[in-house]
Scaffold this motif. Structure first.
Motif, short mmCIF file in Angstrom:
data_model
loop_
_atom_site.label_atom_id
_atom_site.label_comp_id
_atom_site.label_asym_id
_atom_site.label_seq_id
_atom_site.Cartn_x
_atom_site.Cartn_y
_atom_site.Cartn_z
N HIS A 25 -0.13 -9.70 -9.40
CA HIS A 25 0.92 -10.55 -8.81
C HIS A 25 0.63 -10.89 -7.35
O HIS A 25 1.24 -11.78 -6.79
CB HIS A 25 2.25 -9.79 -8.86
CG HIS A 25 2.25 -8.53 -8.05
ND1 HIS A 25 1.47 -7.42 -8.37
CD2 HIS A 25 2.88 -8.19 -6.89
CE1 HIS A 25 1.65 -6.48 -7.47
NE2 HIS A 25 2.49 -6.91 -6.56
N LYS A 26 -0.30 -10.17 -6.72
CA LYS A 26 -0.48 -10.29 -5.26
C LYS A 26 -0.78 -11.72 -4.78
O LYS A 26 -0.34 -12.10 -3.69
CB LYS A 26 -1.57 -9.32 -4.79
CG LYS A 26 -1.23 -7.85 -5.00
CD LYS A 26 -0.28 -7.32 -3.95
CE LYS A 26 0.06 -5.86 -4.19
NZ LYS A 26 1.03 -5.32 -3.24
N GLU A 28 -1.23 1.22 -11.57
CA GLU A 28 0.10 1.03 -10.99
C GLU A 28 1.07 0.55 -12.08
O GLU A 28 2.16 1.08 -12.24
CB GLU A 28 0.06 -0.01 -9.86
CG GLU A 28 -0.73 0.42 -8.62
CD GLU A 28 -2.23 0.21 -8.76
OE1 GLU A 28 -2.66 -0.40 -9.77
OE2 GLU A 28 -2.98 0.65 -7.86
N SER A 76 2.22 -5.99 -13.80
CA SER A 76 1.80 -6.45 -12.47
C SER A 76 0.29 -6.67 -12.34
O SER A 76 -0.13 -7.40 -11.44
CB SER A 76 2.28 -5.46 -11.40
OG SER A 76 1.76 -4.18 -11.64
N GLY A 133 -2.31 1.64 -5.32
CA GLY A 133 -1.33 0.71 -4.76
C GLY A 133 0.06 1.30 -4.65
O GLY A 133 0.98 0.65 -4.15
N LEU A 134 0.24 2.54 -5.11
CA LEU A 134 1.58 3.17 -5.05
C LEU A 134 1.57 4.34 -4.08
O LEU A 134 2.35 5.28 -4.23
CB LEU A 134 2.03 3.63 -6.45
CG LEU A 134 2.02 2.60 -7.57
CD1 LEU A 134 2.58 3.20 -8.86
CD2 LEU A 134 2.83 1.36 -7.20
N CYS A 155 6.94 -1.25 -11.37
CA CYS A 155 6.45 -0.17 -10.53
C CYS A 155 6.65 -0.60 -9.08
O CYS A 155 6.72 -1.79 -8.78
CB CYS A 155 4.99 0.13 -10.82
SG CYS A 155 3.88 -1.22 -10.40
N ALA A 156 6.74 0.37 -8.17
CA ALA A 156 6.98 0.02 -6.77
C ALA A 156 6.09 0.84 -5.85
O ALA A 156 6.18 2.07 -5.82
CB ALA A 156 8.45 0.21 -6.42
N GLY A 157 5.22 0.13 -5.12
CA GLY A 157 4.40 0.75 -4.08
C GLY A 157 5.04 0.45 -2.75
O GLY A 157 5.57 1.32 -2.07
N GLY A 158 5.02 -0.83 -2.37
CA GLY A 158 5.79 -1.30 -1.21
C GLY A 158 7.01 -2.07 -1.70
O GLY A 158 7.86 -2.46 -0.92
N GLY A 159 7.06 -2.35 -3.01
CA GLY A 159 8.24 -2.94 -3.62
C GLY A 159 8.13 -4.41 -4.01
O GLY A 159 9.07 -4.97 -4.54
N SER A 160 6.94 -5.04 -3.82
CA SER A 160 6.93 -6.51 -3.97
C SER A 160 6.96 -7.01 -5.41
O SER A 160 7.67 -7.97 -5.71
CB SER A 160 5.78 -7.13 -3.19
OG SER A 160 4.56 -6.94 -3.86
N ASN A 161 6.21 -6.38 -6.33
CA ASN A 161 6.25 -6.92 -7.70
C ASN A 161 7.56 -6.57 -8.36
O ASN A 161 8.13 -7.36 -9.12
CB ASN A 161 5.03 -6.47 -8.53
CG ASN A 161 5.23 -5.15 -9.25
OD1 ASN A 161 5.73 -5.12 -10.36
ND2 ASN A 161 4.88 -4.04 -8.60
N GLN A 213 -6.41 -4.64 -4.87
CA GLN A 213 -5.76 -5.82 -5.46
C GLN A 213 -5.31 -6.78 -4.37
O GLN A 213 -5.52 -7.98 -4.46
CB GLN A 213 -4.54 -5.41 -6.29
CG GLN A 213 -4.87 -4.72 -7.58
CD GLN A 213 -5.10 -5.70 -8.71
OE1 GLN A 213 -5.39 -6.87 -8.50
NE2 GLN A 213 -5.01 -5.22 -9.94
N SER A 248 2.96 -6.51 0.99
CA SER A 248 4.18 -5.97 0.37
C SER A 248 5.20 -5.68 1.46
O SER A 248 5.03 -6.12 2.60
CB SER A 248 3.82 -4.70 -0.41
OG SER A 248 4.90 -4.32 -1.23
C1 PLP Z 1 -1.41 -4.04 -10.05
C2 PLP Z 1 -0.51 -3.57 -8.96
N1 PLP Z 1 0.78 -3.32 -9.25
C3 PLP Z 1 1.63 -2.88 -8.29
C4 PLP Z 1 1.21 -2.64 -7.00
C5 PLP Z 1 2.19 -2.11 -6.01
O1 PLP Z 1 2.51 -2.97 -4.99
P1 PLP Z 1 3.95 -3.62 -4.83
O2 PLP Z 1 4.95 -2.51 -4.89
O3 PLP Z 1 3.94 -4.33 -3.55
O4 PLP Z 1 4.10 -4.55 -5.98
C6 PLP Z 1 -0.12 -2.89 -6.65
C7 PLP Z 1 -0.58 -2.67 -5.27
O5 PLP Z 1 -1.71 -2.78 -4.92
C8 PLP Z 1 -0.99 -3.37 -7.65
O6 PLP Z 1 -2.26 -3.61 -7.37
#
Ligand code: PLP
Length: 463
Positions: free
Chosen positions: A110-111, A385, A414, A338-339, A264-270, A138, A230
């Motif tokens: 999604h990035k 992730e 994602s 990424g999490l 899933c949420a790493g920084g929360g964007s997807n 990613q 993110s």
């Molecule tokens: C495939 C994928 N999903 C989720 C994430 C988590 O990031 P975010 O919470 O910003 O969506 C990442 C971060 O690198 C990612 O590569």
């Protein structure tokens, strides 16, 4: 045969992004400067271009997507909504599971939805070079791709552990013309300081962010800015195209609304990108369970306090009100790179405080188990992730079976895991272990927060 691929035409693409800040029942706390007072937009100007800062502070509900950005997005958008029929059969669940397939973008996640928008706005503003950090690789590859499309130089600081685990991501970045180095690096003061204290550190997103910001703000030409993948409001805004498309697609599939929305949420964007249009429905009375998922090794939403904290290790960013494990937190080297961020998007955190979201944490092994079940039924191999979210999907589908309920589950797929197969290899050879952050570690890292301004958890009490 029921339709299992729900496509939209180019002409159906959403033409505006959705901004949750306009509808949150209790507004977010403002970012604070070093003196403890709310910062003005001009304080962000050395780091971001003003057109993106305007989006960062906007409380407009809808923001137009420029046609030039749509032209960049058409390469892979609208993305398909798929029905996970084969998984449903395998689980013998009455639930209908839909996944929004963000793995179809050229870098595989999604990035790029925000990368192309950020690159385009920087270019409009006269910027020539972007710096950034990347965890799993990613985001770095998404920004490398976007910079190539609009004609900007791109420099990526990649967290050491991922740099070593994921050489193919570096090659993708080079293919799109970016320069990628391992972080901490000897190129910046922030990097050199960490290397002196901890020469063998696996690195962290917090350190890599410090390095990327330092390079942007110290460029004497003034033509370099920093780009974040993110956490910030404008990043989440750009990702809402995911949920807006998914809404149209669910309607085509004959579904009134989802019962459960998962990401899933790493920084929360997807997670935010898929869920915020549905959070708006929930604010307006819809009954939807909305679940951000994180690893037990980095339990920001499920165990960390809501507090003001820096976004990076060197304490150069404004203070953000968020759930945080402390800016010095060095996460264990789990494969979902990424999490592993210490904080979480303030917009997501305010929605948690408000009671609109139900965060959940999963162990690494259960996530890989879910990923393998998914791969052996749906066929597509998910990113580590994404697998965290799939563990929650399988739990919800199993619960629906136990309860005999026909629930509609919507998840953000994602990214694909084709560049992350070393994690699968480690799983199959029994080298992966579960890790739950010990309470003493959590206390140790969050101690620094005591000296920072306090964040009041304000809510309407409706949820
Ligand atoms: C495939 C994928 N999903 C989720 C994430 C988590 O990031 P975010 O919470 O910003 O969506 C990442 C971060 O690198 C990612 O590569």
């Amino acid at each position: 045969m029921e339709p299992i691929k729900i496509a939209l035409n180019e002409s159906d693409i959403p033409r505006q992004w959705y901004n949750l800040a306009a509808d949150l029942p209790t507004p977010m706390l403002p970012p604070l400067g070093p003196d403890g007072n709310p910062i003005g937009p001009e304080m962000l100007a050395p780091v971001f271009p003003m057109n993106l800062i305007e989006q960062e502070v906007s409380s407009e509900r809808w923001i137009d997507i420029p046609d030039e950005i749509l032209n960049l997005l058409y390469r892979w958008r609208p993305s398909p909504l798929r029905r996970a029929l084969y998984l449903e059969k395998r689980l013998e669940t009455p639930a209908r599971i839909y996944y929004k397939d963000e793995s179809v973008s050229p870098p595989g996640s999604h990035k790029p939805n925000t990368a192309v928008a950020q690159a385009w706005y920087n270019k409009q503003f006269g910027i020539e070079r972007l710096t950034t950090e990347t965890g799993a690789g990613q985001w770095g590859s998404a920004l490398a791709f976007a910079c190539q499309l609009v004609g900007l130089e791109c420099k990526v600081f990649m967290v050491r552990i991922s740099f070593d685990q994921k050489p193919f991501r570096q090659m993708m970045m080079s293919t799109w013309g970016a320069n990628c180095v391992a972080s901490p690096s000897s190129e910046t003061n922030a990097g050199r300081k960490v290397l002196e204290e901890m020469p063998d550190t696996p690195g962290s997103l917090g350190i890599a962010i410090s390095e990327a910001i330092e390079q942007a703000v110290t460029d004497p030409s003034g033509k370099t800015r920093y780009s974040l993948g993110s956490v910030l409001n404008h990043v989440l805004l750009h990702q809402t195209i995911i949920g807006l498309e998914a809404k149209k697609q669910l309607e085509i599939a004959g579904e009134k609304q989802p019962d459960v929305v998962i990401g899933c949420a790493g920084g929360g964007s997807n997670f935010a990108g898929l869920s915020f249009p549905f959070v708006a429905d929930k604010i307006n009375g819809a009954d939807i369970k909305i679940v951000p998922v994180e690893p037990t090794a980095c339990p920001t939403m499920t165990r960390a306090p809501f507090a003001y904290d820096f976004g990076d290790t060197a304490c150069t960013t404004p203070l953000l009100a968020m759930h945080t494990l402390g800016h010095a937190f060095i996460p264990p080297p789990i494969h979902a790179g990424g999490l592993r961020y210490h904080g979480m998007a303030p917009l997501v955190c305010q929605a948690i405080v408000e009671g609109l979201l139900e965060p959940r944490a999963y162990h690494q092994l259960q996530s890989y188990e879910a990923a393998v079940t998914w791969s052996r039924s749906e066929g597509f191999i998910p990113a580590p992730e994404t697998s965290q979210a799939l563990a929650a999907v399988i739990d919800e589908a199993t619960k629906a079976k136990e309860e005999g309920k026909e629930k509609v589950i919507l998840v953000n797929y994602s990214g694909h895991g084709l560049m992350d197969l070393t994690g699968y290899d480690a799983y199959f050879s029994g080298k992966l272990t579960d890790y739950e952050l010990p309470e003493e570690e959590l206390q140790k890292y969050t101690k620094d927060l005591e000296s920072l301004p306090k964040a009041e958890a304000r809510k309407s009490g409706k949820w």
